[in-house]
Design a protein around this motif. Structure first.
Motif, PDB file in Angstrom:
ATOM      1  N   ILE A  32       0.838  -1.205   0.000  1.00 55.05           N
ATOM      2  CA  ILE A  32       0.000   0.000   0.000  1.00 55.05           C
ATOM      3  C   ILE A  32       0.868   1.249   0.000  1.00 55.05           C
ATOM      4  N   ASP A  33       1.910   1.240   0.806  1.00 53.59           N
ATOM      5  CA  ASP A  33       2.793   2.401   0.869  1.00 53.59           C
ATOM      6  C   ASP A  33       3.482   2.638  -0.478  1.00 53.59           C
ATOM      7  N   ALA A  34       3.909   1.549  -1.153  1.00 56.26           N
ATOM      8  CA  ALA A  34       4.611   1.691  -2.439  1.00 56.26           C
ATOM      9  C   ALA A  34       3.697   2.284  -3.503  1.00 56.26           C
ATOM     10  N   LEU A  35       2.437   1.834  -3.547  1.00 54.37           N
ATOM     11  CA  LEU A  35       1.504   2.348  -4.550  1.00 54.37           C
ATOM     12  C   LEU A  35       1.027   3.750  -4.198  1.00 54.37           C
ATOM     13  N   THR A  36       0.932   4.044  -2.912  1.00 54.24           N
ATOM     14  CA  THR A  36       0.571   5.403  -2.508  1.00 54.24           C
ATOM     15  C   THR A  36       1.666   6.379  -2.919  1.00 54.24           C
ATOM     16  N   ALA A  37       2.920   5.929  -2.822  1.00 54.75           N
ATOM     17  CA  ALA A  37       4.036   6.790  -3.226  1.00 54.75           C
ATOM     18  C   ALA A  37       4.004   7.107  -4.720  1.00 54.75           C
ATOM     19  N   LEU A  38       3.328   6.292  -5.492  1.00 54.87           N
ATOM     20  CA  LEU A  38       3.198   6.546  -6.923  1.00 54.87           C
ATOM     21  C   LEU A  38       2.048   7.492  -7.239  1.00 54.87           C
ATOM     22  N   GLY A  39       1.340   7.944  -6.203  1.00 53.18           N
ATOM     23  CA  GLY A  39       0.198   8.828  -6.415  1.00 53.18           C
ATOM     24  C   GLY A  39      -1.118   8.103  -6.355  1.00 53.18           C
ATOM     25  N   GLY A  40      -1.096   6.841  -5.944  1.00 52.88           N
ATOM     26  CA  GLY A  40      -2.316   6.069  -5.875  1.00 52.88           C
ATOM     27  C   GLY A  40      -3.099   6.323  -4.600  1.00 52.88           C
TER      28      GLY A  40
END
Length: 708
Positions: free
Chosen positions: A696-704
């Motif tokens: 979740i953190d990795a995809l949130t860092a992409l703007g998700g």
């Protein structure tokens, strides 16, 4: 081609074999006799022959007689025309080759005949023409046709009194008119070669004579012409004006440079049998540069040991000897000079332009000796290894077949217009030059192909024109470019490179949540490129492959294509064929193409299939529903998840992707499914929660944004 055995025996008076045996022996030597027809008592037989295009020397009776003389070791009657001594003139008849025709007319001979008698043909001409079914016109015209059928070189007779000034061989003036012997008037182009006088064109060089200078019953003075014309120039004019004549058929394939004086003398001799006299000596203009390329080619070194090595064991105990090599090649017209122990320097005959290398001479020896006289032996066993890219080529072929494509093969040639569009405008073009054919078959096949796309378009059109509306084709093949010599326009080195072409056309594409039906084939091509790259292991992993809409070639419809980049370097162009190009080719529905540089892929290692024992512990699935910006591509998502380096994560798959541009512009929804499994133990809830939070953190860092 029709051949009279009685005419052949005229050149071979000591030939004793039957006509049927002669037909069999010629056929076994590659001079195919397809039919043998009796002509009645004392007239022999008529051979229906199929002479291959490279053997223009055998497209006449004398050439076939030469083959028979070589097979049976017989003497061949020489062609020695005898003309009466000509009356002396102060100046020879004026003939010149214009500067714009240099190299296009390599040789031009002209002989003036005075006070001739135009009458019906008699003697051998009338006899042989009757047996062949050849139309007789007059002794002057028949003499030219008789010489063509007899020794193979085209000639032409002009009415001398209709020539104004002298003869000029030149290029036509664009729009110039010429009425030909068939009665039609042709409008000439600037690259048509003509035989003219000082005021007008008289003949389309190498193709057909003109009406205004033809022989008529009133003709009294004649100019006999025999020449050598450039094959490509004759072919271009012949195709352009839809005129395929006996003369053009031979000139297009490469006439004998040295035959012009002999042919001129033979025609003159036949015409003078009906009366008349020779005026002046033969005019013979020679272009030395053309002579070097044709009649005066360098000698070839031939080793008898190499002949034996290539041809192997014969049924005859003595095998291929130096005496056999010398006898066969000498009889075929070669001049041999002993250059060492069992080593010859071979001067090639001017009429055999198909002989270029030592192996060509080896093939000639084998052909005349008889393939049926060689023992059936297996070659020495050598280790067989694949070429370096074979495994990658097979993997790509297998993947495309699995994806529902059919493999196709197109022509190796292309036209200048296609090359300019599909190569010179290509993003993968390295600015190498296209490679022109020295002796092209047509304007549409004048180059070695620099791209596979024109051939793919031709194959798609072939299917569409036969009402096949669902087509998926691929072609793996070599494309050709060249490096120009410094400060010169000619190609010094030809390069081959592997390329892949994909072609799709469909009448009913399927839409999805992401795109309308009309875009489906474009995204299919994108997915195929991703699938093919996945067969390899680029250093940057999945993130090495990216896509951009910038720099698409002009043959793609604007806004309907993209470029695939591998490590930020162009790998492929794909998309919908430009509407203007589709309409010009009369394609009835949209066509989607991809051009892929296989050399880039072949530089990468292939992924190896691996297997491991199945885990006896339960696998656990976790789904993540995210809203992501349109700018975040799947390979970025995959790379971010893979970078977490969770050993227990067995797979990550985009299960659903959908967007609603009207309600939620600029974003799309992704349902990502991950599978976790250990080979050593049952996974604990806290481990799964920790891994899930990292994703979740990795995809949130992409703007998700995680959907609730």
């Amino acid at each position: 081609m029709k051949v009279l055995t009685s005419w052949l025996r005229h050149y071979l008076p000591t030939l004793t074999v039957t006509d049927r045996q002669l037909a069999d022996d010629l056929t076994l030597r590659g001079i195919a006799v397809e039919g043998v027809h009796p002509l009645g008592e004392g007239n022999g037989h008529l051979f229906e022959m199929d002479i291959t295009t490279n053997r223009v020397d055998a497209m006449n009776h004398y050439g076939i007689a030469r083959e028979a003389a070589t097979i049976y070791g017989l003497p061949l009657e020489p062609l020695h025309p005898r003309l009466p001594v000509g009356t002396l003139v102060d100046k020879p008849f004026p003939v010149r080759i214009a500067d714009d025709a240099r190299g296009l007319c390599g040789r031009f001979t002209a002989q003036v005949l005075r006070n001739v008698n135009i009458a019906p043909s008699t003697g051998l001409i009338a006899e042989y023409f009757a047996l062949l079914g050849q139309k007789q016109i007059s002794n002057a015209v028949d003499a030219s046709n008789f010489t063509l059928l007899g020794m193979g070189h085209p000639t032409h007779a002009f009415d001398l009194d209709k020539i104004e000034g002298g003869i000029v061989v030149r290029l036509a003036r664009k729009g110039e008119k010429l009425r030909l012997l068939d009665g039609t008037e042709r409008t000439l182009e600037a690259d048509d070669l003509v035989v003219a006088d000082e005021k007008k064109a008289l003949a389309l060089a190498g193709v057909m004579g003109g009406w205004d200078s033809m022989i008529t019953p009133e003709t009294k003075n004649i100019l006999v012409e025999a020449a050598w014309f450039d094959p490509a120039t004759v072919r271009r004019s012949s195709r352009r004006h839809l005129l395929h004549t006996d003369a053009s058929h031979r000139f297009e394939r490469g006439a004998d440079f040295n035959a012009a004086p002999l042919a001129n003398a033979l025609v003159s001799q036949l015409i003078l049998q009906g009366g008349g006299s020779v005026e002046g000596e033969l005019v013979d203009l020679i272009d030395s540069e053309v002579a070097v390329r044709t009649a005066d080619r360098p000698s070839i070194e031939l080793s008898v040991a190499e002949v034996r090595r290539h041809l192997g064991t014969t049924l005859d105990p003595e095998g291929i000897t130096s005496e056999i090599v010398s006898r066969f090649l000498t009889s075929l017209g070669c001049e041999l000079v002993l250059h060492g122990l069992d080593l010859y320097l071979v001067k090639l005959p001017s009429w055999r332009l198909d002989l270029e290398r030592e192996i060509d001479l080896v093939e000639e020896i084998a052909r005349v000796y008889g393939y049926n006289r060689f023992a059936n032996t297996l070659p020495t066993a050598l280790p067989v290894t694949d070429y370096s890219s074979a495994a990658a080529e097979r993997a790509i072929r297998r993947r495309l077949l699995e994806l529902g494509f059919s493999e196709a093969v197109s022509s190796t040639f292309a036209g200048q217009q296609d090359a300019a569009l599909f190569y010179e405008s290509s993003v993968t073009n390295t600015k190498k030059k296209t490679v022109a054919m020295e002796n092209p078959l047509s304007e549409e096949a004048s180059l070695l192909r620099p791209s596979l796309v024109p051939g793919m378009l031709a194959m798609l059109a072939h299917n569409l024109n036969r009402d096949v509306q669902e087509v998926r084709l691929f072609e793996q093949g070599e494309v050709f470019t060249g490096t120009a010599a410094p400060d010169a326009g000619w190609i010094s080195e030809v390069h081959e490179a592997p390329q892949l072409s994909l072609g799709i056309t469909t009448a009913s594409p399927s839409p999805s949540n992401l795109y309308p039906a009309s875009d489906a084939p474009i995204f299919e091509l994108k997915g195929i490129i991703e699938s093919l790259v996945s067969l390899f292991a680029p250093p940057g992993g999945a993130a090495a492959l990216t896509f951009t809409a910038n720099g698409t070639p002009s043959w793609l419809e604007p806004g309907r294509g993209a470029v695939a980049l591998l490590d930020n370097q162009p790998l492929a162009s794909f998309g919908e064929l430009a509407t203007t190009e589709r309409e010009s080719r009369k394609l009835r529905q949209p066509v989607y193409l991809a051009q892929i540089d296989l050399a880039r892929l072949y530089e990468l290692p292939l992924r190896r299939a691996t297997s491991h024992d199945l885990s006896r512990f339960q696998a656990v699935e976790r789904d993540f529903s995210f809203v992501l910006p349109d700018t975040v591509q799947w390979h970025t998502v995959a790379a971010a998840v893979d970078a977490l380096a969770v050993p227990e994560m067995q797979s990550r798959t985009p299960v659903e992707i959908w967007r609603d541009p009207k309600k939620h512009p600029g974003v799309y929804s992704l349902l990502l499914r991950t599978v976790f499994q250990s080979h050593e133990r049952t996974l604990r809830d806290e481990e799964l929660s920790g891994w899930s939070q990292r994703i979740i953190d990795a995809l949130t860092a992409l703007g998700g944004v995680l959907r609730a």
